[in-house]
Motif scaffolding. Structure first.
Motif, mmCIF file in Angstrom:
data_model
loop_
_atom_site.group_PDB
_atom_site.id
_atom_site.type_symbol
_atom_site.label_atom_id
_atom_site.label_comp_id
_atom_site.label_asym_id
_atom_site.label_seq_id
_atom_site.Cartn_x
_atom_site.Cartn_y
_atom_site.Cartn_z
ATOM 1 N N LEU A 305 0.862 -1.175 0.000
ATOM 2 C CA LEU A 305 0.000 0.000 0.000
ATOM 3 C C LEU A 305 0.901 1.228 0.000
ATOM 4 N N LEU A 306 0.754 2.090 -0.986
ATOM 5 C CA LEU A 306 1.561 3.302 -1.032
ATOM 6 C C LEU A 306 0.958 4.373 -0.130
ATOM 7 N N GLU A 307 1.635 5.510 -0.046
ATOM 8 C CA GLU A 307 1.292 6.529 0.932
ATOM 9 C C GLU A 307 -0.177 6.972 0.832
ATOM 10 N N ASP A 308 -0.774 7.174 2.013
ATOM 11 C CA ASP A 308 -2.121 7.747 2.140
ATOM 12 C C ASP A 308 -3.200 6.910 1.448
ATOM 13 N N SER A 309 -2.945 5.621 1.311
ATOM 14 C CA SER A 309 -3.975 4.750 0.743
ATOM 15 C C SER A 309 -4.978 4.362 1.828
ATOM 16 N N TYR A 310 -6.179 3.966 1.391
ATOM 17 C CA TYR A 310 -7.259 3.653 2.320
ATOM 18 C C TYR A 310 -7.905 2.334 1.917
ATOM 19 N N VAL A 311 -7.997 1.424 2.880
ATOM 20 C CA VAL A 311 -8.668 0.149 2.670
ATOM 21 C C VAL A 311 -9.868 0.090 3.609
ATOM 22 N N GLY A 312 -11.060 -0.021 3.032
ATOM 23 C CA GLY A 312 -12.284 0.040 3.817
ATOM 24 C C GLY A 312 -12.527 -1.194 4.670
ATOM 25 N N ASP A 313 -13.526 -1.113 5.531
ATOM 26 C CA ASP A 313 -13.881 -2.208 6.435
ATOM 27 C C ASP A 313 -14.169 -3.488 5.649
ATOM 28 N N ASN A 314 -13.640 -4.609 6.167
ATOM 29 C CA ASN A 314 -13.924 -5.941 5.624
ATOM 30 C C ASN A 314 -13.412 -6.177 4.205
ATOM 31 N N ALA A 315 -12.619 -5.258 3.686
ATOM 32 C CA ALA A 315 -12.015 -5.475 2.373
ATOM 33 C C ALA A 315 -10.861 -6.467 2.497
ATOM 34 N N GLU A 316 -10.510 -7.084 1.379
ATOM 35 C CA GLU A 316 -9.399 -8.043 1.375
ATOM 36 C C GLU A 316 -8.480 -7.747 0.196
ATOM 37 N N ILE A 317 -7.207 -7.491 0.499
ATOM 38 C CA ILE A 317 -6.206 -7.173 -0.514
ATOM 39 C C ILE A 317 -5.129 -8.245 -0.455
ATOM 40 N N SER A 318 -4.874 -8.921 -1.564
ATOM 41 C CA SER A 318 -3.833 -9.944 -1.568
ATOM 42 C C SER A 318 -3.006 -9.853 -2.839
ATOM 43 N N ASP A 319 -1.689 -9.990 -2.690
ATOM 44 C CA ASP A 319 -0.744 -10.001 -3.819
ATOM 45 C C ASP A 319 -0.959 -8.812 -4.752
ATOM 46 N N SER A 320 -1.184 -7.652 -4.179
ATOM 47 C CA SER A 320 -1.543 -6.478 -4.976
ATOM 48 C C SER A 320 -0.733 -5.252 -4.564
ATOM 49 N N ILE A 321 -0.786 -4.246 -5.430
ATOM 50 C CA ILE A 321 -0.221 -2.935 -5.139
ATOM 51 C C ILE A 321 -1.361 -1.926 -5.167
ATOM 52 N N VAL A 322 -1.519 -1.185 -4.085
ATOM 53 C CA VAL A 322 -2.536 -0.139 -4.002
ATOM 54 C C VAL A 322 -1.811 1.199 -4.060
ATOM 55 N N GLY A 323 -2.163 2.016 -5.032
ATOM 56 C CA GLY A 323 -1.425 3.247 -5.288
ATOM 57 C C GLY A 323 -1.655 4.336 -4.270
ATOM 58 N N LYS A 324 -0.840 5.352 -4.397
ATOM 59 C CA LYS A 324 -0.890 6.506 -3.507
ATOM 60 C C LYS A 324 -2.276 7.163 -3.533
ATOM 61 N N LYS A 325 -2.830 7.360 -2.348
ATOM 62 C CA LYS A 325 -4.119 8.038 -2.142
ATOM 63 C C LYS A 325 -5.299 7.294 -2.756
ATOM 64 N N GLN A 326 -5.123 6.025 -3.076
ATOM 65 C CA GLN A 326 -6.246 5.261 -3.609
ATOM 66 C C GLN A 326 -7.153 4.791 -2.474
ATOM 67 N N ARG A 327 -8.427 4.654 -2.786
ATOM 68 C CA ARG A 327 -9.429 4.265 -1.790
ATOM 69 C C ARG A 327 -10.096 2.960 -2.224
ATOM 70 N N ILE A 328 -10.003 1.973 -1.351
ATOM 71 C CA ILE A 328 -10.608 0.672 -1.597
ATOM 72 C C ILE A 328 -11.880 0.571 -0.760
ATOM 73 N N LYS A 329 -12.974 0.378 -1.429
ATOM 74 C CA LYS A 329 -14.274 0.391 -0.758
ATOM 75 C C LYS A 329 -14.440 -0.812 0.169
ATOM 76 N N ALA A 330 -15.277 -0.655 1.185
ATOM 77 C CA ALA A 330 -15.579 -1.746 2.111
ATOM 78 C C ALA A 330 -16.069 -2.982 1.351
ATOM 79 N N PHE A 331 -15.621 -4.143 1.808
ATOM 80 C CA PHE A 331 -16.004 -5.458 1.285
ATOM 81 C C PHE A 331 -15.423 -5.767 -0.100
#
Length: 355
Positions: A305-331
């Protein structure tokens, strides 16, 4: 000895990460890649540094300023058009004067012993010394052939369609005597590997190969980028990571807020000012940049997860890259993805294996 960090490249193979930052500014182990290079130079007593810039130059200039915060003297050469590795050096000839010149790339990660390399160069007495490293697949690198005394007898640029002459890759780390400037023309694009070194060889100038076993990796694509991050966590490369190391290979930056009801299994790096909420689970190797937020019961596995990224409640991230300031929605479920663009991922419901 003074040094030049080559940092003018576009980093196209590392897109989409380099759509927003230059390749040397891509985060590795909690710092921009180029910062590891600057700290390596400082550790070996090199305090006068020139950095050439072209793509998004303000990012690097804002990062270091004049270098005084690090006890260094950092200068910049802004190229209006790309001048090549050697052409970029020629522009700043006056900066080096009559001193030896150290060249190193700002977009590779290495812990090479520069002091030992310099002593090798002075002992051999050639106009140039190149740090070389044995690699399993030399087809993507320039390679050199050495005689029994370490003298370079032949060059070969990226032997993709022919048999490589050796497995000794040119790392792009060089030490030159000041006479090197006599072999670089002014005001044109000029390259060390393709033009300067073959010219020196044809004119009988002595060049030597310093064989290093140190860690060295050109962060050339996304797969390599992830591998390098995990090499840092595994301690395979000796670099300074910000924050404090705790048991089970867990690094925490300053002012992190981690709920007691979380599970973190190292190796994991969590940058400063990050928030990990109740019930979250983070499985290493994983890297969370500064200012990251991981919501309640979210799961992070083998991801960056790069700087200031957001992963919402109950989300699941695996083997991935989440960019700077990106927002991943819940679930949301994201597997083996690179989530880097200017859009908010809250516009999506499911990404990855359940798509």
């Amino acid at each position: 000895m003074k040094a030049m960090i080559l940092a003018a490249g576009l980093g196209t193979r590392l897109r989409p990460l380099t759509d927003e930052v230059s390749k040397p500014m891509v985060q590795l182990g909690g710092r921009p890649c180029i910062e590891h290079t600057v700290l390596l130079l400082k550790a070996h007593g090199v305090h006068d540094i020139m950095i050439n810039l072209y793509y998004k130059p303000e990012l690097i200039m804002n990062q270091f300023g004049d270098g005084s915060m690090l006890g260094l003297n950092i200068n910049y050469s802004l190229e209006k058009e790309l001048m090549g590795t050697a052409g970029g050096l020629k522009i700043v000839q006056n900066f080096f004067g009559d001193e030896p010149v150290l060249i190193i790339s700002g977009d590779v990660l290495t812990d090479i012993n520069l002091t030992e390399f310099y002593n090798f160069h002075k002992k051999k007495g050639g106009i140039a010394s190149l740090a070389v490293k044995n690699v399993q697949d030399p087809r993507e690198f320039g390679v050199v052939l050495l005689d029994d005394e370490g003298k370079i007898t032949q060059f070969q640029e990226k032997p993709r369609d022919v048999t490589p002459i050796s497995t000794k890759a040119n790392t792009g780390i060089y030490i030159f005597e000041p006479e090197i400037f006599d072999y670089i023309p002014s005001d044109i694009f000029y390259d060390f590997g393709k033009e300067v070194f073959p010219d020196l060889l044809s004119k009988g100038q002595a060049m030597y190969g310093y064989e290093t076993r140190a860690y060295w990796c050109d962060v050339g694509n996304l797969d390599v980028y992830k591998a390098v991050q995990f090499d840092i966590l595994a301690g395979i490369v000796n670099v300074d990571m910000p924050g404090k190391k705790f048991e089970n290979c867990i690094w925490l930056g300053r002012r992190t807020d981690i709920d007691p009801d979380t599970q973190i299994i190292g190796p994991v790096f969590i940058g400063e000012k990050s928030i990990i909420e109740k019930g979250a689970k983070i499985y290493g190797p994983s890297v969370l940049g500064s200012g990251s937020i991981v919501g309640k019961n979210a799961v992070i596995k083998r991801s960056i997860l790069l700087e200031d990224s957001y992963v919402g409640d109950n989300a699941e991230i695996s083997d991935s890259i989440v960019g700077k300031k990106q927002r991943i929605k819940a679930f949301m479920v994201c597997e083996n993805r690179t989530l880097v663009n200017k859009a908010s991922f809250e516009d999506f419901n499911i990404v990855g294996k359940n798509n």
